[in-house]
Design an enzyme around this catalytic site. Structure first.
Site, mmCIF file in Angstrom:
data_model
loop_
_atom_site.group_PDB
_atom_site.id
_atom_site.type_symbol
_atom_site.label_atom_id
_atom_site.label_comp_id
_atom_site.label_asym_id
_atom_site.label_seq_id
_atom_site.Cartn_x
_atom_site.Cartn_y
_atom_site.Cartn_z
ATOM 1 N N ARG A 41 0.808 -1.220 0.000
ATOM 2 C CA ARG A 41 0.000 0.000 0.000
ATOM 3 C C ARG A 41 0.838 1.266 0.000
ATOM 4 O O ARG A 41 0.461 2.268 -0.610
ATOM 5 C CB ARG A 41 -0.940 -0.001 1.213
ATOM 6 C CG ARG A 41 -2.050 -1.036 1.109
ATOM 7 C CD ARG A 41 -3.043 -0.907 2.240
ATOM 8 N NE ARG A 41 -4.147 -1.846 2.084
ATOM 9 C CZ ARG A 41 -5.171 -1.936 2.914
ATOM 10 N NH1 ARG A 41 -5.239 -1.131 3.960
ATOM 11 N NH2 ARG A 41 -6.132 -2.814 2.707
ATOM 12 N N ASP A 142 -16.171 7.119 9.415
ATOM 13 C CA ASP A 142 -14.901 6.423 9.263
ATOM 14 C C ASP A 142 -13.796 7.416 9.588
ATOM 15 O O ASP A 142 -13.995 8.631 9.471
ATOM 16 C CB ASP A 142 -14.735 5.877 7.836
ATOM 17 C CG ASP A 142 -13.724 4.736 7.767
ATOM 18 O OD1 ASP A 142 -14.147 3.572 7.768
ATOM 19 O OD2 ASP A 142 -12.512 5.017 7.740
#
Length: 271
Positions: A41, A142
């Protein structure tokens, strides 16, 4: 700065730096088996910034002038893959056991506390709209801003919707055509029912207000027991008596102090 490295997996020492960063900033525990995932990532950011290794990247994001890159790194660390009607037993329980018993004189309030890219809250919204009409309210949050941007758009490829019931898809989604072939978009009447906001689960939850059902799935598995206890303590301050808590089937409240009865695996009701 310099030539980019070909090594796309951090060393154990480099990984430990990001473990500490994730814990201190987000309360998240990154287990050792996430080292490869983290490397994949973050490696593209090393390439983009022409950095030699993950330690250089760690030093870069901790510089006061690079707070935006730090935010981007934390978002990459916390992004999770999800899909519509994940862990379908929860939605069956909501439809069959909870909804028949809610009061028609009261708005049923739900919080999707780890909404990611929106598949979970939209799944809830479709079910609620189909079975309850308008007597409900859904909040979704979130810690990751970029996934919430995705969620608000409500555009998904067909793979994410593989478990979406056909009648929900027909009623609540628009099929993509031409360059959007293979995609769908959640209709505005459902998108507008979800109130999205950025929220860190370690923060004070009282501004959210009292709710009747909390979905907090596939996120507490990343926290230490101490952090999980803090989150559960906070949840109990905003969940109404007899309110419901749904966690994922890979998680448990075992070993934590709480005021819940387990009704079935991953489903709890507050005393």
């Amino acid at each position: 700065m310099g030539t980019t490295t070909r090594e796309n997996i951090p060393t154990k020492e480099e990984f430990s730096l990001f473990q500490t960063l994730a814990h201190n900033r987000l309360g998240i525990n990154l287990p050792a088996h996430k080292r490869v995932m983290l490397g994949h990532r973050l490696f593209k950011r090393l390439i983009a910034l022409q950095l030699n290794n993950f330690r250089d990247y760690f030093n870069y994001i901790n510089h006061l002038e690079h707070t935006k890159e730090l935010e981007k790194a934390l978002e990459l660390i916390t992004t999770n893959e999800t899909f519509f009607f994940r862990e379908e037993k929860h939605f069956e329980f909501l439809q069959q056991k909870i909804l028949p018993n809610i009061s028609v004189n009261k708005t049923f309030k739900i919080w999707s506390a780890a909404a990611s890219t929106g598949e979970e809250p939209y799944s809830i919204a479709m079910l609620m709209q189909y079975h309850c009409g308008s007597s409900w309210q859904l909040m979704a949050s979130d810690v990751n801003n970029s996934v919430l941007t995705h969620a608000r758009k409500g555009i998904y490829n067909d793979e994410r919707a593989r478990f979406l019931p056909a009648h929900y898809r027909k009623e609540f989604c628009m099929k993509g055509i031409d360059e959007f072939q293979g995609f769908m978009r959640v209709k505005p009447n459902i998108r507008n029912k979800v109130q999205y906001f950025t929220f860190n689960l370690l923060d004070d939850m009282s501004p959210i207000g009292m709710v009747d059902l909390i979905f907090i799935r596939n996120v507490m598995i990343y926290f230490t027991d101490e952090t999980r206890q803090k989150i559960i303590d906070n949840i109990q301050t905003i969940l109404n008596p007899k309110g419901w808590l749904f966690i994922s089937h890979s998680e448990t409240l075992h070993g934590l102090s709480h005021d819940f009865n387990i009704v079935q695996p991953a489903i709890y009701q507050r005393n």
